[in-house]
Scaffold this motif. Structure first.
Motif, short mmCIF file in Angstrom:
data_model
loop_
_atom_site.label_atom_id
_atom_site.label_comp_id
_atom_site.label_asym_id
_atom_site.label_seq_id
_atom_site.Cartn_x
_atom_site.Cartn_y
_atom_site.Cartn_z
N ASN A 49 0.83 -1.22 0.00
CA ASN A 49 0.00 0.00 0.00
C ASN A 49 0.85 1.25 0.00
O ASN A 49 0.59 2.20 -0.74
CB ASN A 49 -0.91 0.02 1.24
N ASN A 53 1.36 3.87 -3.10
CA ASN A 53 1.04 5.31 -2.94
C ASN A 53 2.22 6.17 -3.38
O ASN A 53 2.03 7.21 -4.02
CB ASN A 53 0.72 5.63 -1.48
N LYS A 57 -7.68 10.70 -4.95
CA LYS A 57 -7.51 10.15 -6.31
C LYS A 57 -8.85 9.94 -7.00
O LYS A 57 -9.88 9.83 -6.32
CB LYS A 57 -6.74 8.83 -6.23
N GLY A 74 -6.35 2.01 1.43
CA GLY A 74 -4.98 1.51 1.61
C GLY A 74 -4.38 1.86 2.96
O GLY A 74 -3.94 0.98 3.70
MG LIG Z 1 -3.32 3.83 -1.63
#
Ligand SMILES: [Mg+2]
Ligand SMILES: Nc1ncnc2c1ncn2[C@@H]1O[C@H](COP(=O)(O)OP(=O)(O)OP(=O)(O)O)[C@@H](O)[C@H]1O
Length: 454
Positions: A342, A346, A410, A419
């Motif tokens: 995660n 990112n 996002k 996440g």
């Molecule tokens: Mg993420």
């Protein structure tokens, strides 16, 4: 004069002169007032202890305590101080009037009495007193109502707070359960897939690896036989010589062993990938298992490798690893791998975004990079993993929400906002560790994972 208006009020007349007393008694009685009499100050003071009159008409010159003294005592006693006092004075005696008023009297009437004037002055004072009393009553009532309302509001507020707290607790519990469900679902689907692929790869790789060793020795044997043939039959005939030239036998003899060993390296690499995939998908037991954190990070990097490669829009993302000397860490490695994935994913997203905004020159000077550092904390209690990118960083507002459930900046198809909240739960709740984020807008972001070693 409206007698009804005065009715039901009680007046105390204090006078030692029976004639005066009689005159004024009649006037008041006719007006419908309840009349009490006292012939000196002392008995007046005694009377008011039992009956509280609405007004006192007070003579000044009396045997015993005079009117002024009587008035002073009435005013200094809290239970009688409110009763309005009207002095009865001789006509033209200004001094007496002033003294009476200064002692707290509300008015005076002059002898000889004028009936209309007496009633008018009494009425004004009684009206005033009644008004004041009804105002005081209303005020009291109002204050009681306000107190009741405040008490009610307080109770309501307490109930409300209790309710809000319960809703909050329930929402939090629900979110945690949802997160756990999503996480285990995500983990089991991804884990099963990866474990399946790893397993499928493992079988053919094993037999290629096993057979390569045999192939190598057979080839060695064949080459030895060939060499012996060449030595014993140096002139094998024209056809054979032509074929030997065509196939470049000398080159084949030299290259074949190299080919085999590079095949061995390739197969070994596939085998390692398969091991890594199995590490990643390792089904976690209910207890923690001492694990090599570096293997976990490497398997996460392997899974994300395709995303690090250069694309038409940006150069490759470098990964700089600086692994410290970590002992085996008691953990649920499968879940920690999820955290690494995660956070690294990112970082890749942030770098991709940065690449769009930075010029080629800027990118050359400051290439997209993910730095991964591991170390033991100073007190030897924690394994620390730092994952740092030089992407666009975050504003303080975003930073304060990164671990929030469903928080994302996002677009829908790119991020769900799960996440980091899942990662937070894994690190903090499952491992009793810490997950923190340091970010500077425009400069980059660093996530620190701390996992207790004991
Ligand atoms: Mg993420
Ligand atoms: N390295 C980073 N640099 C800049 N912003 C980041 C970084 N990591 C996280 N963020 C911010 O935190 C938000 C939340 O991250 P999180 O991983 O929880 O959700 P997401 O990536 O948006 O969606 P997903 O559920 O697919 O992971 C991101 O949308 C992004 O705004």
């Amino acid at each position: 004069m409206n007698n009804l208006h005065l009715a039901k009020n009680t007046i105390l007349i204090v006078d030692d002169n029976p004639t005066n007393l009689g005159v004024i008694f009649n006037v008041l009685d006719e007006a419908g007032l309840e009349v009490l009499v006292a012939q000196d100050g002392e008995s007046a003071l005694q009377k008011v202890e039992y009956v509280t009159p609405d007004l006192i008409l007070l003579d000044i010159m009396m045997p015993g305590i005079d009117g002024f003294e009587t008035c002073s005592r009435l005013k200094s006693n809290p239970s009688t101080s409110d009763i309005p006092v009207i002095f009865m004075t001789a006509l033209g005696n200004t001094e007496q009037k002033v003294k009476g008023l200064s002692l707290g009297a509300v008015d005076y009437i002059t002898k000889p009495f004028q009936k209309e004037e007496v009633l008018a002055r009494i009425k004004v004072q009684l009206d005033l007193r009644n008004l004041t009393q009804s105002l005081a009553n209303k005020n009291q009532l109002l204050q009681e109502k306000i107190a009741e309302k405040t008490a009610l509001e307080n109770t309501l507020q307490l109930l409300n707070q209790e309710l809000e707290k319960r809703v909050e607790e329930r929402t939090f519990e629900l979110q945690q359960t949802q997160l756990q469900l999503i996480q285990s679902e995500k983990m089991s689907t991804l884990g099963q897939l990866v474990a399946g692929v790893a397993h499928e790869i493992n079988n053919p790789v094993s037999f290629i690896q096993g057979n390569l060793t045999h192939a190598e020795s057979y080839i060695q044997d064949l080459l030895s036989v060939l060499q012996l043939y060449q030595e014993n039959f140096p002139s094998p005939g024209k056809d054979i010589l032509t074929l030997l030239e065509e196939v470049e036998l000398e080159y084949v003899i030299e290259d074949l062993p190299k080919l085999i060993s590079s095949m061995k390296v390739g197969v070994e690499r596939i085998r390692q990938i398969s091991v890594s995939l199995r590490t990643f998908s390792r089904a976690d037991s209910t207890t923690k298992v001492a694990a090599n954190i570096h293997e976990g990070i490497d398997s996460a990097l392997l899974i994300l490798k395709h995303r690090l490669k250069a694309t038409e829009k940006r150069p490759q993302i470098e990964v700089v690893k600086n692994y410290g000397n970590l002992p085996l860490v008691p953990c649920y490695l499968g879940q920690l791998n999820q955290v690494f994935i995660n956070i690294i994913a990112n970082a890749i997203d942030a770098l991709e975004e940065a690449c769009v905004q930075r010029t080629a020159e800027e990118l050359k000077e400051n290439p997209c990079q993910i730095a991964i550092v591991t170390e033991i904390s100073k007190n030897q209690n924690q394994a620390i993993i730092r994952i740092k990118d030089n992407g666009l960083g975050m504003t303080e507002e975003v930073q304060s929400k990164v671990f929030d459930y469903l928080f994302t900046t996002k677009v829908a198809e790119k991020g769900t906002g799960l996440g980091l909240s899942i990662s937070y739960q894994i690190v903090v709740e499952k491992h009793g560790g810490r997950l923190s984020c340091f970010s500077e807008s425009g400069v980059g972001t660093e996530f620190t994972i701390e996992i207790p070693l004991v």
